[in-house]
Enzyme design. Structure first.
Site, PDB file in Angstrom:
ATOM      1  CE  LYS A  49      -4.175  -2.293  -1.272  1.00 53.47           C
ATOM      2  NZ  LYS A  49      -4.720  -1.050  -0.750  1.00 53.47           N
TER       3      LYS A  49
ATOM      4  CB  SER B 192     -14.018   3.083   0.696  1.00 49.47           C
ATOM      5  OG  SER B 192     -14.377   3.032   2.051  1.00 49.47           O
TER       6      SER B 192
ATOM      7  CG  ASP C  10     -10.852  -1.575 -39.473  1.00 49.42           C
ATOM      8  OD1 ASP C  10     -11.311  -1.356 -38.326  1.00 49.42           O
ATOM      9  OD2 ASP C  10      -9.649  -1.821 -39.696  1.00 49.42           O
TER      10      ASP C  10
ATOM     11  CG  ASP D 187      -3.063   0.423  -8.401  1.00 46.90           C
ATOM     12  OD1 ASP D 187      -3.887   1.155  -7.817  1.00 46.90           O
ATOM     13  OD2 ASP D 187      -1.836   0.517  -8.254  1.00 46.90           O
TER      14      ASP D 187
ATOM     15  CB  CYS E  14      39.425  -3.000 -11.028  1.00 45.51           C
ATOM     16  SG  CYS E  14      38.117  -2.456  -9.923  1.00 45.51           S
TER      17      CYS E  14
ATOM     18  CE  LYS F 198      -8.625  -2.214  -3.759  1.00 41.75           C
ATOM     19  NZ  LYS F 198      -7.761  -1.187  -4.357  1.00 41.75           N
TER      20      LYS F 198
ATOM     21  CE1 TYR G 159     -16.795  -1.603  -7.495  1.00 42.82           C
ATOM     22  CE2 TYR G 159     -14.849  -1.162  -8.827  1.00 42.82           C
ATOM     23  CZ  TYR G 159     -15.799  -0.747  -7.911  1.00 42.82           C
ATOM     24  OH  TYR G 159     -15.757   0.515  -7.398  1.00 42.82           O
TER      25      TYR G 159
ATOM     26  CB  CYS H 104      36.470   0.754 -13.224  1.00 46.24           C
ATOM     27  SG  CYS H 104      38.143   0.217 -12.814  1.00 46.24           S
TER      28      CYS H 104
ATOM     29  CD  GLU I 275     -10.621   0.403  -9.694  1.00 45.88           C
ATOM     30  OE1 GLU I 275     -11.755   0.456  -9.161  1.00 45.88           O
ATOM     31  OE2 GLU I 275      -9.605   0.860  -9.171  1.00 45.88           O
TER      32      GLU I 275
ATOM     33  CB  CYS J 119      41.203  -0.512  -8.641  1.00 44.64           C
ATOM     34  SG  CYS J 119      40.702   0.123 -10.251  1.00 44.64           S
TER      35      CYS J 119
ATOM     36  CD  GLU K  26     -13.949  -8.542  -9.044  1.00 41.33           C
ATOM     37  OE1 GLU K  26     -14.269  -8.914 -10.172  1.00 41.33           O
ATOM     38  OE2 GLU K  26     -14.575  -7.693  -8.410  1.00 41.33           O
TER      39      GLU K  26
ATOM     40  CB  CYS L 161      37.795   2.668 -10.154  1.00 44.06           C
ATOM     41  SG  CYS L 161      37.161   1.155  -9.420  1.00 44.06           S
TER      42      CYS L 161
HETATM   43  O1  D41 Z   1     -10.771  -4.009  -8.646  1.00 45.50           O
HETATM   44  C1  D41 Z   1     -11.104  -3.115  -7.869  1.00 45.50           C
HETATM   45  N1  D41 Z   1     -10.331  -2.069  -7.711  1.00 45.50           N
HETATM   46  C2  D41 Z   1     -12.364  -3.230  -7.080  1.00 45.50           C
HETATM   47  C3  D41 Z   1     -12.794  -2.138  -6.353  1.00 45.50           C
HETATM   48  C4  D41 Z   1     -13.130  -4.409  -7.080  1.00 45.50           C
HETATM   49  N2  D41 Z   1     -12.743  -5.488  -7.809  1.00 45.50           N
HETATM   50  N3  D41 Z   1     -14.245  -4.479  -6.352  1.00 45.50           N
HETATM   51  C5  D41 Z   1     -14.677  -3.418  -5.618  1.00 45.50           C
HETATM   52  N4  D41 Z   1     -15.820  -3.540  -4.911  1.00 45.50           N
HETATM   53  C6  D41 Z   1     -16.263  -2.527  -4.178  1.00 45.50           C
HETATM   54  C7  D41 Z   1     -17.498  -2.702  -3.380  1.00 45.50           C
HETATM   55  C8  D41 Z   1     -17.471  -3.986  -2.609  1.00 45.50           C
HETATM   56  C9  D41 Z   1     -17.683  -1.569  -2.421  1.00 45.50           C
HETATM   57  C10 D41 Z   1     -18.650  -2.734  -4.339  1.00 45.50           C
HETATM   58  C11 D41 Z   1     -13.962  -2.193  -5.595  1.00 45.50           C
HETATM   59  C12 D41 Z   1     -14.492  -1.148  -4.825  1.00 45.50           C
HETATM   60  N5  D41 Z   1     -15.629  -1.345  -4.120  1.00 45.50           N
HETATM   61  C13 D41 Z   1     -13.881   0.173  -4.735  1.00 45.50           C
HETATM   62  N6  D41 Z   1     -13.096   0.736  -5.606  1.00 45.50           N
HETATM   63  C14 D41 Z   1     -12.756   1.939  -5.149  1.00 45.50           C
HETATM   64  C15 D41 Z   1     -13.343   2.147  -3.963  1.00 45.50           C
HETATM   65  C16 D41 Z   1     -14.073   1.037  -3.688  1.00 45.50           C
END
Ligand code: D41
Length: 738
Positions: A317, A84, A39, A120, A435, A118, A228, A429, A176, A414, A116, A411
């Site tokens: 997933k 994707s 700071d 959200d 009961c 994924k 990523y 209750c 992400e 009972c 790694e 209730c």
């Molecule tokens: O952590 C993620 N959500 C993630 C998304 C990740 N760890 N790796 C990703 N790698 C790719 C590619 C292989 C196509 C470079 C991704 C995504 N794509 C991705 N996220 C949203 C659509 C695609």
């Protein structure tokens, strides 16, 4: 008019230093200086920039929230499409993916995959030119996204300038953006305080925050990034592996997942996936699977793309944790303490790996706040091994014949009146042990492992016993005969005999277990043991009065007396000390206590303020007003005393919990806290510590003398370190127990 060279240099040096500390903090997770020093540097830079505004540059660390609100976001065309990811929903689908990869590459050798979690969150593209962040864009449809540069600039972990050297002229990093769970909770608390609607989950909160037209709003939201991958790269070769590229990006100052690892072949991928699934809840961010990518870029190029997804990557997933379904009905379940829990009967739905047809709605406050109606389409959530819950409804899908959920007046088990004190979320209750539902739960609790530990008396059996009127209260258990038991479903001669033996065995117990088993509201295992230790006998506990447990201090007594005397000026016998208006801050239990001591208001007033002061009799740590009342009331009720008497006549007994005065108590006066995984159950060590006179607490405070930290110790260890509490490992504990 040019600024002195030394000032220019000082400004640049400060910026470099601040950028470096950001890198240590956000990328390496290893800050080099305390926040106060950081700071100080930032303030020094701000001061200079105020003095010499001509030195301000857009990539100065002071310029993260600069721009004005936009009217709308501009469109950005991705020069290299943002692809994707294909999904695999089972181990078999992951194996199929690997088989396809090896078939295309015509190889039998194992493939090395980078793995790694994924995240959200939201995919983002960050464009650096000459090391400066020039554009942040959402993924959009993969070809066109939105220009959110103003907003990504406010995210502290995203560098405005790359650090280190050797970065290409143009570097597009993809990653992400997400909101950590802790930040999400804090944000929702803030939303509620401000009377605004909380976000449904961290993903929605991240999306909503990134799509703010006013960057000042985004700046207040706890967003962060893991990179990523890379998009466009001009002017400098990168690594020939994905993991190598990630290492470069990290050196240049961008955060990547600390979980990034390499897995050679499918067995290693499955292990990685299972490990991540097990750790999922412990991570401070939501993940919905694991991404596997062929690590070798040469192989990636040979594999190429289909439609809009690379053939060299896949997202394995986790089973979905949230699904949509319909509430077909709402029923109320009655718990041990009579609490009525609304339970939604759902159209069965597959979520979190199992089929769910019931989900808790928690309590009526929740139902009302979320406005959940019968017939509604709702989001059900099943995370880890927690009970499935209804998160919220989708009012836009509400049918016209949807019905509101109504708390029953009686209730459902009972027929006793249901009571929901004003302002409370929980309706109960009022039937008590009349009961059957409460009876069942009370008996299950009585028999449970940490209470009387009656082996073989499972939930199903308790239900049968209560339904057949063989048992109405815990004491009746000890009157059961082998013949009665053998007549029950799924009970043979042998198991009946075993149960009778287990009942007999359970009679030899401890006072702490016995107190816990009685199921006094608010008396958990720890408090039961404390009471047993401090008072030493059941008689002493039964004899407790409110004034023994609650202290009224002289200062409180004066103001209470004043209020009561003004209120009760007529000096009429009241029969009850009713709370005068304006005494809200005073706990009603204090008035109960006074009523006990002074049945007539006159007597109370005659004694003067001193008469209200009561000496701290046997005050027990952790027993506040509410608990005190529950303890005293419990033992005053005739039906409870009756059950206790029967249990004692049946032969339930325990040794005096007060330590033998002659036994050595080497750990007297020391407080321990146990955490993490130890080679023996924590209860085992707890018993040994208590025997030696130590106290064992559930959480770390400044009163803790030792924290015993086993494997994978978490927040308690951090807290102990912050407070300077001594930390022992299991070996250290054993030495102290010697
Ligand atoms: O952590 C993620 N959500 C993630 C998304 C990740 N760890 N790796 C990703 N790698 C790719 C590619 C292989 C196509 C470079 C991704 C995504 N794509 C991705 N996220 C949203 C659509 C695609």
């Amino acid at each position: 008019m040019s600024v002195d060279k030394s000032v220019r240099e000082r400004v640049e040096a400060l910026r470099r230093e601040i950028d470096y500390h950001n890198y240590r903090y956000y990328v390496l997770d290893d800050p080099q200086v305390p926040d106060a020093e950081y700071d100080r540097l930032l303030r020094a830079l701000q001061d200079l920039e105020r003095q010499y505004p001509e030195l301000i540059t857009p990539d100065s660390p002071t310029q993260r929230v600069g721009a004005r609100p936009l009217d709308s976001f501009a469109e950005v065309a991705h020069r290299i499409p943002m692809l994707s990811l294909d999904n695999a929903f089972s181990d078999e689908e992951l194996d199929d993916f690997d088989r396809r990869v090896r078939e295309r590459l015509k190889t039998d050798a194992s493939i090395v995959y980078a793995a790694e979690p994924k995240l959200d969150g939201l995919a983002i593209s960050l464009r650096y030119e000459q090391g400066r962040l020039v554009q942040g864009a959402t993924r959009g449809d993969g070809h066109h996204g939105e220009d959110v540069t103003q907003n990504v600039r406010t995210i502290p972990s995203i560098p405005l300038r790359l650090i280190g050297e050797g970065w290409p002229e143009v570097l597009e990093v993809r990653g992400e953006i997400f909101m950590p769970k802790k930040g999400f909770e804090a944000l929702n608390r803030r939303q509620l305080e401000r009377g605004e609607k909380p976000f449904a989950n961290p993903r929605n909160a991240a999306a909503g925050s990134l799509r703010q037209l006013d960057p000042r709003v985004t700046a207040e939201r706890p967003l962060t990034l893991f990179s990523y991958g890379v998009g466009e790269v001009v002017g400098h070769p990168m690594s020939d592996t994905h993991s190598g590229n990630m290492a470069l990006i990290r050196e240049w100052g961008l955060p990547i997942s600390p979980e990034l690892g390499l897995c050679e072949g499918m067995p290693a991928c499955h292990v990685y996936f299972d490990r991540m699934a097990a750790r999922r809840d412990a991570l401070d961010y939501d993940i919905d699977g694991v991404v596997f990518k062929v690590d070798d870029i040469g192989l990636q190029e040979r594999l190429g793309y289909v439609a809009r997804a690379p053939r060299w990557a896949i997202a394995r997933k986790f089973p979905a944790q949230e699904e949509l379904t319909v509430v077909e009905d709402v029923e109320f379940q009655v718990g041990r303490t009579g609490a009525l829990t609304p339970v939604a009967r759902l159209k069965p739905v597959f979520v979190g790996g199992v089929t769910v047809s019931n989900a808790t709605l928690h309590n009526m406050d929740e139902v009302e706040r979320e406005d959940i109606r019968i017939g509604d389409t709702v989001i059900v959530r099943r995370a880890g091994d927690v009970i499935p819950e209804v998160v919220r409804s989708l009012p836009e899908r509400r049918p016209s014949d949807a019905r509101p959920v109504i708390l029953p007046a009686h209730c459902p088990v009972c027929g006793s009146a249901v009571i929901r004190p004003e302002g409370e979320a929980i309706a109960r209750c009022s039937g008590g042990l009349y009961c059957p539902a409460q009876r069942k739960e009370a008996i299950k609790h009585f028999a449970s492992r940490k209470a009387m530990d009656i082996e073989g008396l499972g939930d199903k059996l308790v239900e049968q016993l209560v339904e057949r009127d063989l048992v109405a209260n815990p004491a009746d258990l000890y009157a059961l005969t082998k013949e009665q038991l053998a007549g029950l479903e799924r009970m043979g001669e042998k198991s009946a005999a075993n149960l009778v033996a287990a009942l007999e065995q359970s009679k030899e117990t401890t006072l702490g277990r016995f107190l816990f088993a009685l199921g006094i509201l608010g008396i958990g295992e720890t408090m039961a043991n404390t009471l047993a230790q401090e008072r030493g006998s059941l008689e002493a506990i039964e004899a407790l009065r409110l004034q023994d447990l609650i202290e009224i201090k002289a200062s409180q007594a004066r103001s209470l007396f004043k209020a009561l005397s003004e209120y009760g000026a007529g000096d009429t016998p009241t029969g009850r000390v009713t709370p005068p208006p304006g005494l809200k801050w005073y706990h009603p239990v204090h008035l109960l206590m006074l009523e006990e001591r002074f049945p007539l208001l006159r007597g109370l007033l005659a004694g003067g303020p001193k008469g209200l002061v009561n000496e701290p009799g046997v005050r027990i740590e952790g027993v506040g007003e509410v608990l005190a009342e529950k303890i005293v009331t419990f033992f005053r009720q005739a039906h409870n005393r009756e059950v206790i008497d029967k249990l004692l006549s049946a032969g339930v007994h325990w040794p005096d919990p007060r330590p033998d005065a002659s036994a050595p108590r080497p750990l007297q006066g020391l407080t321990f806290v146990l955490t993490g995984k130890l080679s023996q159950a924590r209860d085992h060590y707890k018993a040994l510590l208590l025997e030696r006179g130590a106290k064992v607490a559930g959480s770390v405070s400044k009163n803790t003398d030792y924290l015993v930290a086993g494997e994978a110790a978490g927040s308690k260890l951090t807290k102990a370190q912050q407070l300077g509490v001594k930390v022992l490992d299991e070996q250290g504990l054993l030495e102290r127990l010697k």
